[in-house]
Design a protein around this motif. Structure first.
Motif, mmCIF file in Angstrom:
data_model
loop_
_atom_site.group_PDB
_atom_site.id
_atom_site.type_symbol
_atom_site.label_atom_id
_atom_site.label_comp_id
_atom_site.label_asym_id
_atom_site.label_seq_id
_atom_site.Cartn_x
_atom_site.Cartn_y
_atom_site.Cartn_z
ATOM 1 N N ALA A 178 -21.215 -4.962 46.796
ATOM 2 C CA ALA A 178 -20.932 -5.700 48.030
ATOM 3 C C ALA A 178 -19.508 -6.234 48.073
ATOM 4 C CB ALA A 178 -21.921 -6.857 48.173
ATOM 5 N N GLY A 179 -18.856 -6.352 46.912
ATOM 6 C CA GLY A 179 -17.501 -6.869 46.887
ATOM 7 C C GLY A 179 -17.441 -8.379 46.821
ATOM 8 N N HIS A 180 -18.577 -9.046 46.791
ATOM 9 C CA HIS A 180 -18.605 -10.514 46.680
ATOM 10 C C HIS A 180 -19.926 -10.897 46.052
ATOM 11 C CE1 HIS A 180 -21.719 -11.385 49.617
ATOM 12 N NE2 HIS A 180 -21.269 -10.311 50.246
ATOM 13 N N ASP A 181 -20.080 -12.176 45.693
ATOM 14 C CA ASP A 181 -21.387 -12.600 45.181
ATOM 15 C C ASP A 181 -21.803 -13.925 45.827
ATOM 16 O OD1 ASP A 181 -19.638 -14.287 43.830
ATOM 17 O OD2 ASP A 181 -20.807 -14.281 41.980
ATOM 18 N N ARG A 182 -21.429 -14.111 47.101
ATOM 19 C CA ARG A 182 -21.876 -15.314 47.810
ATOM 20 C C ARG A 182 -23.365 -15.174 48.105
ATOM 21 N NH1 ARG A 182 -17.115 -14.105 50.054
ATOM 22 N NH2 ARG A 182 -18.116 -12.964 51.748
ATOM 23 N N ILE A 183 -24.123 -16.201 47.750
ATOM 24 C CA ILE A 183 -25.583 -16.093 47.879
ATOM 25 C C ILE A 183 -25.983 -15.930 49.343
ATOM 26 C CG2 ILE A 183 -27.750 -17.336 47.496
ATOM 27 C CD1 ILE A 183 -26.320 -18.580 45.031
ATOM 28 N N LYS A 184 -25.236 -16.605 50.237
ATOM 29 C CA LYS A 184 -25.576 -16.511 51.666
ATOM 30 C C LYS A 184 -25.361 -15.113 52.203
ATOM 31 C CE LYS A 184 -25.568 -21.126 53.417
ATOM 32 N NZ LYS A 184 -24.655 -22.214 53.127
ATOM 33 N N GLY A 185 -24.498 -14.332 51.535
ATOM 34 C CA GLY A 185 -24.206 -12.992 52.035
ATOM 35 C C GLY A 185 -25.058 -11.916 51.396
ATOM 36 N N LEU A 186 -26.149 -12.331 50.747
ATOM 37 C CA LEU A 186 -26.952 -11.338 50.041
ATOM 38 C C LEU A 186 -28.046 -10.722 50.905
ATOM 39 C CD1 LEU A 186 -27.391 -12.928 46.511
ATOM 40 C CD2 LEU A 186 -25.830 -11.143 47.240
ATOM 41 N N ASP A 187 -28.099 -11.083 52.182
ATOM 42 C CA ASP A 187 -29.141 -10.532 53.055
ATOM 43 C C ASP A 187 -29.143 -9.015 52.989
ATOM 44 O OD1 ASP A 187 -29.750 -13.046 53.762
ATOM 45 O OD2 ASP A 187 -28.639 -13.041 55.653
ATOM 46 N N GLY A 188 -30.323 -8.465 52.887
ATOM 47 C CA GLY A 188 -30.440 -7.010 52.913
ATOM 48 C C GLY A 188 -30.169 -6.348 51.581
ATOM 49 N N MET A 189 -30.078 -7.134 50.502
ATOM 50 C CA MET A 189 -29.777 -6.552 49.196
ATOM 51 C C MET A 189 -30.854 -5.552 48.767
ATOM 52 S SD MET A 189 -29.024 -8.636 45.730
ATOM 53 C CE MET A 189 -30.454 -8.437 44.706
#
Lengths: 117, 486
Positions: B353-364
């Motif tokens: 994903a290029g990041h590991d922000r928890i809020k941006g993990l939708d759809g992992m």
């Protein structure tokens, strides 16, 4: 624990150790902190050497000497590593001190090792 | 037994001299170390505790290596995690092809093998001075590995780590000097016979314990861990969290239960346990507050290390002590597997994903189903749900605390599990949210996902098959533990 010389040397070693630890906490400049670590190490080595003379009148105990020798080798490596790291830190950030206190806040010290574009 | 130390060490020297062959040498060294471990384990199981005199010199003059049940268990955990990292690291370093990544991989292999060798030497050492030397070797390798990331934050974290690690070692060494001055030996077995309560030994043990606690990142000396573990490359974070902090912990076990059981008063045991309890609560709450996945996992390490220190008050009591000893060490194995899986998964997410922000993990789960599953399984073990090994370890600790009437530790264990479940769910709830993905994430090599999954599956499966490894612990177990007899 027979001779005063032994006690004096032992206490001096402990004193040097404490002075070094104080400097490590009180100083900010990395070079000074690395030197403080070396002072602490010297304190430990003094205690070891004092202990080898514990048996008064007889030949000194060689085991602590061997330990001090090993300790010196380790301490030289540690100093080398610390200096190399401090040098790299300065060339990347330009700083000669660690910013902030020892404890970063919950969200500080950011986690990403690499961020892809 | 010497091969366990020399194998990885030779590999490290080779990888340093011939950087192009780093991977192959690491493979050879890994196979050698695993084979040597199997031979040693077989010897220990059939013939009991094994002793090796390096160079043929016996204890006071030479250096003894000893393989007992506990040492073999720790060596096995190390081999498992290090083996997984050996498989995971090559594809991990590939995607960022370019001079910088090649440079990183060039240094990774020698340092990694050096670390492995230092760990093996530490687990086999029998005298407290030799333990100091291996502890320093371990520290050097670990510190340098963190610096590999090369970024500003990583270098700052490395420096902070080094400035904790070095004085901590010196405190330990000062303790060793005082112990030698008092008892005229540094051998763990001989010390047990000579140690008597007295002011010098109290000071010595306070210094040693203080230094080791700082290196094991027990609250309140944990502050260096989250930035260091979170800013290192993923395989390094896994090694640090799963193995490196266990080194000083292992020395603490050897010191308090083998060399100086005479000095283990209820106050000492309860004090270490109390610090552990605070670490559980503090680490878990901070893990809940993190915005980034790797920091969450790192704070979770602070919390999970707290559980290991609950072993001190619970195993120091004769009745039920053996249960707690087993529980604590099973928990250690569980944490090593689960935490490695989590850090490797976090590394996968970061690369995909290029990041590991928890809020941006939708759809992992849509993108990395295997990694998401691995994260879920490892989280299961962290939160201590049955039938995972995390559950089995906590269950043994709980049984011990209730059998001994020390109900307050039971409350901490249960509370910590709830908090762990909360922070794991926080990540999973994002991961399982279905979304339409705007950008297509980069695909990952299968090896990277599957090593994480296998470790996570082991973290769960170990709970069902804990009898074998735990039976091993009886061999050469500390005599003070109740029920430790044959």
């Amino acid at each position: 624990m027979v001779e005063t010389g032994f006690t004096v040397y032992l206490l001096a070693g402990a004193g040097v150790f404490i002075i070094g630890f104080h400097a490590l906490l009180a100083q900010a400049h990395l070079l000074r902190r690395i030197m403080a670590l070396n002072v602490m190490g010297s304190g430990v080595f003094m205690v070891f050497i004092a202990l080898s003379a514990r048996t008064a009148g007889e030949a000194p105990d060689p085991v602590p000497h061997a330990m001090v020798l090993t300790g010196i080798v380790v301490s030289v490596c540690a100093t080398g590593l610390a200096l190399a790291l401090a040098d790299r830190l300065q060339s990347v950030t330009g700083a000669t001190e660690l910013e902030g206190g020892p404890a970063p806040g919950p969200n500080a010290g950011s986690g990403g090792e690499e961020s892809h574009p | 037994m010497a091969v366990l130390v020399l194998g990885p060490l030779g590999g490290a020297a080779g990888a340093f001299a011939f950087p192009k062959g780093g991977r192959r040498l690491a493979g050879v060294a890994a196979v050698t170390a695993v084979l040597a471990l199997l031979v040693l384990a077989r010897e220990v199981v059939t013939n009991g505790v094994q002793l090796h005199r390096v160079g043929g010199w016996s204890a006071p003059l030479g250096i003894d290596l000893r393989g007992d049940g506990l040492a073999v268990l720790m060596l096995a955990i190390t081999a498992l995690i290090a083996g997984a990292v050996t498989l995971y690291a090559p594809p991990y370093f590939l995607p960022q092809a370019g001079a910088e990544s090649r440079d990183r991989e060039r240094w990774f292999w020698p340092l990694f093998l050096f670390l492995w060798s230092a760990l093996n030497a530490l687990f086999l050492s029998r005298d407290i001075f030799n333990l100091y030397v291996t502890l320093e070797l371990l520290g050097f390798a670990a510190v340098t590995l963190v610096a590999l990331a090369g970024k500003r934050e990583a270098l700052t974290a490395t420096m902070r780590y080094l400035l904790v690690s070095l004085p901590a070692s010196l405190f330990y060494l000062m303790g060793v000097a005082l112990v030698y001055g008092q008892c005229a030996t540094v051998d763990l077995s001989l010390l047990a016979a000579k140690a008597e309560r007295g002011p010098v030994l109290w000071v010595a043990l306070a210094l040693m314990t203080g230094g080791l606690v700082a290196k094991a990142a027990l609250f309140p000396l944990h502050f260096w861990l989250p930035p260091a573990h979170a800013s290192a490359p993923a395989p390094v974070s896994a090694l640090l969290s799963a193995l490196v902090v266990k080194g000083p912990y292992y020395i603490l076990l050897r010191l308090w239960f083998e060399a100086f059981p005479a000095l283990m008063t209820p106050a000492v045991a309860q004090g270490l346990g109390a610090l552990g309890a605070v670490a559980i609560v503090w680490g878990s709450i901070h893990a809940l507050m993190q915005a980034r996945l790797k920091l969450l996992v790192a704070y979770s390490t602070v919390a999970q290390l707290g559980y290991l220190f609950l072993l001190f008050p619970l195993a120091a009591v004769r009745e039920g002590g053996w249960l707690a000893w087993n529980g604590g060490l099973l928990f250690l194995a569980a944490h090593a597997c689960a935490k490695t899986a989590l850090f490797l998964t976090a590394g996968n997410i970061l690369q995909a994903a290029g990041h590991d922000r928890i809020k941006g993990l939708d759809g992992m789960t849509q993108v990395l189903p295997v990694s998401a599953f691995a994260f879920g399984l490892a989280g299961l073990s962290l939160a201590g749900l049955p039938p995972s090994s995390g559950f089995a370890g906590k269950w043994l600790l709980l049984s011990a605390s209730l059998a001994q009437g020390q109900w307050w530790w039971a409350a901490v264990i249960l509370g910590g599990s709830l908090l762990a479940a909360a922070y794991v769910m926080r990540v999973l709830s994002h991961a399982f949210t279905q979304v339409a993905l705007a950008t297509k994430p980069r695909p990952l090599p299968a090896v990277q996902e599957w090593t994480a999954l296998v470790l996570a599956a082991l973290a769960v499966g170990l709970g069902l098959a804990a009898q074998g490894p735990l039976a091993l612990l009886r061999l050469g177990a500390p005599v003070v533990l109740g029920g430790a007899g044959p």
